[in-house]
Structure formats: C-alpha cells, structure tokens
Enzyme design. Structure first.
Site, PDB file in Angstrom:
ATOM      1  CG  ASP A   1      -1.828   1.128   1.346  1.00 37.30           C
ATOM      2  OD1 ASP A   1      -1.993   1.838   0.344  1.00 37.30           O
ATOM      3  OD2 ASP A   1      -2.415   1.331   2.425  1.00 37.30           O
TER       4      ASP A   1
ATOM      5  CG  ASP B   1      -3.794   4.910  -2.557  1.00 38.80           C
ATOM      6  OD1 ASP B   1      -2.897   4.194  -2.077  1.00 38.80           O
ATOM      7  OD2 ASP B   1      -4.958   4.930  -2.124  1.00 38.80           O
TER       8      ASP B   1
END
Lengths: 414, 30
Positions: A126, A323
């Site tokens: 992430d 992201d």
C-alpha cells in the site's frame, strides 16, 4: 489495434473477462535487484485466493470507504498539522482508534519473510499508508483468519519490542505504552484496524535481501477487510514506511507493475535496478502536513486522441495523489464530466447498461465478439503522457456490465 | 484531492524515486 478513428483499442470481449486459471508473468532466472511477485489478492494467482470471490460491486464499495478516509485525512491535515498523540497502558484497550487516521484495503499482495528463521507472510502492499504490520501470536485480544501461520515473535531470535522512549514510538500517529513497550494502532477508513506491539525484526524481501531491525507492528488485536492477508506493507512517504526505513539501502527507489487481470502476475522491486525502458518521469510533490502521500501534477486528459477542454486550474486546485490501494481514479467533477461526455460520445454505438456502484458509464457487450474502446490518456507535469492500457480504462462487472473505470469527487475543491 | 487509482496503473512500470523526487511511468511492463 490503434489508429482507428483517432485512437482506439479494438479487443476481444473474452480478453476483458477474468480467467479462473493463473497465467504467471515469465520471470528471468536472475535479477541483480530485489523483485517480488505481485498478485491480485482475489485472483487465481494469489496465495490468498478466497471463496467466494467478492463481487465487483463489493470491491467498489470498499473503495468508496477508502477514498472517504483519504479525504478525511487530508482535510484534517489542512486544519491540524498533526494528530494529538494519546497514551494507553494495555494492548487493545487504551489506544484510541480514530476514523480516517490512516487508510487501507487495497488489492495487491506480495510475500515476504519476517524473523529468524524467516516465516513467509503474504501482505497487502500500500503506497497510501506507512506502517507495516502483521498479525502476531498469541493474538492477545483477537486475530482474523489468515492463510499463512500467524507469526510467533517468541520463535524469532531477532525479535525485540521497541521501547516507549524510542523515536520510533514518538513518530507513530497513534501510540501507547505497556510496561515500557511501545504500542501502535492503525485504523482504516472501512473501520478495519490493527493494534499491538511496535517491534523490530529481520525482514527478508528475498533470500539475499535482508533488512535487520525493521520496525513494524506486531498485531495482537486485528479485525477488518484484509481477507486472508497476514497484514500490510506500508510503502508511503512517511518516516516509518518501508521506503524511508530502507532509504540507505535502496535510495528511496521502488517500482511495481500491477497485472492487467486478476489471473496474471506483476512485480514489486526495490532499488535502482527496476526495468527502466520507456519510463518517463513527472515531478513527485510532497506535502508536509500529509507526508504519507505521493502527490503528482495531473494536467490534462485526452480521449481518442482529443484533449478535453478542461482548465488546468481544475486539476491544480484539487491536487492529485497516486495510491496503489485505491481502485478507481477519482477526478474533480468538472474533469470527470468532460471525460464521461467524450467517452460516451465515442461509445455511442454500444448499448448502455445500468450503473455499477460508483461507476455511472456502463455498457452491455452481450452479443459482441470484439469491441472498439477509445483510448484514454492522462498528461502529467513535465510533459509525461500516460496512455492507459485497456485494463486501465474499463472495470468489468460482467459482459453485460462493462464500465468506464473513473469516478468523480464531490466537488472541484474536494 | 484527485486520486490516481490502481486500475489506471495496470500494466505500467510505476517507479517511485524519493531521492530524486520523481515518479515514472513505463507502459507495457507486465
């Protein structure tokens, strides 16, 4: 096939549909850099493949929670430079958990080793969060079910808790203290969370690439939408991220490729040995009030080779982050409206379908063997143009519900 | 804030270089 009516993808419908068989990326025998295999956590290549596989709309609903969390975090940072640190005294009972204090979910996983001897753990990676954590025995409060055996710190000869007086502990957004051992807490936008000891141990990215004394969360109270992943690898830009903690070794450089389908594989590399052909760079922008996030400058969007009439101010006012954990790209409403209009015009010969969760531009390709899809290109600062792959343009619910994979923010200033 | 999500990043070699403050995109990488 490109070049028809400007710039279109002409593809077989079957190539859009997910396969039940893994088609693994061909790996060369040797790399002179660290390279991990990336898989979609719900696909047939994943070591975590779950049954039943979540429906496409479930994944989009989770994505909405993540984006809400990102918005809250960035908005909060604009008015408060840093969250108050709270102190607790017991694992799982005194650490305050704050909605939106961090962000999670995400769909791509890698397998790395923790401890000595190393124990493989498959974790979500992430770029939108910093703290790496895994579930740890004895799961003082509770753990969720995971695929790998839960890490046992007492079986690792190199494991050590981090002291409350350590700067690592004070760098945590949410921390506590128990008998001088530092406690961490992370809560994600969908109310998933992990709480436990902040610790150090050896992290093995590959058999030859080992990071001693890597700081990570050893979770004793964990719950949420992590599937059967053992935890999460935080690749954000903040102080405690893997990227920052390995800066001396890898120079703050990492790269990944996310596969086109959930039935194929990609990679995650660390260091400058990443595949470098055809890579074009745009400036990375950082914001001191939200150091976790990687910002970049989105300047313009094109559909079928035609630049859309969107003022650069629309993008500048909002700003853009990249992201790996958010599924669908969110645009300022003015930009999304222009994109949707151009896309719909180029797709006017196809039958429309109902909306799929947050996606409002969908098509029914039933009866078609091939379709022509207009190319979508994103232009970034520095003159870098990213002409999206077809897999980066469409989100497939089923053959009768294939959608433009973009959504709008609430308003242009969001 | 706008967000570049993971669907749009598929098949690109996405390079983060913190020391040089740049992000790279290379098409057709996987």
């Amino acid at each position: 096939v490109r070049g028809e009516q400007g710039s279109y993808h002409k593809i077989s419908i079957h190539s859009l549909l997910p396969s039940k068989v893994c088609s693994s990326f061909k790996e060369s025998a040797n790399f002179n850099f660290t390279r991990l295999k990336v898989t979609h956590r719900h696909g047939p290549c994943s070591p975590l493949r779950s049954h039943p596989t979540p429906l496409p709309e479930q994944i989009l609903d989770e994505d909405r929670s993540r984006v809400d969390s990102l918005r809250r975090r960035i908005a909060a940072a604009a008015t408060s430079a840093k969250l108050d640190r709270q102190r607790g005294s017991q694992v799982g009972s005194k650490i305050p958990v704050r909605p939106g204090s961090s962000v999670s979910t995400g769909n791509y996983v890698v397998t790395v080793g923790f401890g000595t001897p190393k124990r493989d753990q498959t974790v979500i990676f992430d770029t939108g969060s910093d703290i790496t954590w895994i579930q740890c025995q004895p799961c003082v409060t509770y753990c969720y079910e995971q695929q790998d055996p839960i890490f046992n710190p007492s079986a690792s000869s190199t494991y050590a808790n981090i002291s409350c007086s350590s700067t690592y502990c004070s760098d945590l957004d949410i921390s506590g203290c128990s008998s001088s051992a530092c406690l961490y807490g992370v809560q994600y936008g969908d109310n998933s969370f992990s709480i436990g000891f902040f610790a150090q141990d050896t992290l093995s990215l590959s058999p030859t690439d080992v990071i001693p004394k890597f700081p990570f969360g050893c979770g004793e109270r964990n719950r949420g939408l992590f599937g059967k992943a053992a935890g999460l690898m935080g690749l954000g830009h903040g102080k405690l991220s893997l990227v920052t903690q390995t800066y001396q070794k890898y120079g703050g450089v990492f790269a990944y490729c996310l596969p086109p389908t959930s039935s194929s594989t990609g990679y995650l590399t660390f260091g400058t040995g990443y595949p470098s052909s055809k890579v074009k760079f745009t400036p990375m922008v950082t914001d001191a009030s939200t150091p976790t996030f990687y910002y970049l400058n989105l300047m313009a969007i094109s559909v079928a080779g035609q630049r859309l009439p969107i003022s650069a101010k629309v993008f500048n006012d909002a700003g853009t982050i990249i992201d790996s954990g958010t599924v669908i790209t969110r645009l300022p409403p003015t930009a999304y409206s222009a994109l949707r209009s151009a896309f719909r015009q180029a797709m006017s010969s196809y039958k429309t379908a109902s909306a799929l969760s947050i996606l409002d531009t969908c098509y029914d390709f039933t009866g078609h063997s091939t379709v022509s899809i207009p190319t979508v290109a994103l232009q970034f600062g520095g003159g870098v143009t990213m002409e999206l792959d077809l897999s980066g343009t469409l989100y497939v619910g089923s053959q009768s519900q294939v959608c433009l994979a973009f959504a709008a923010n609430g308003d242009d200033s969001d | 804030v706008g967000i570049l999500g993971n669907v749009q990043q598929k098949t690109f070699n996405v390079v983060y270089d913190v020391s040089k403050k740049k992000i790279g995109f290379g098409p057709g990488a996987c």
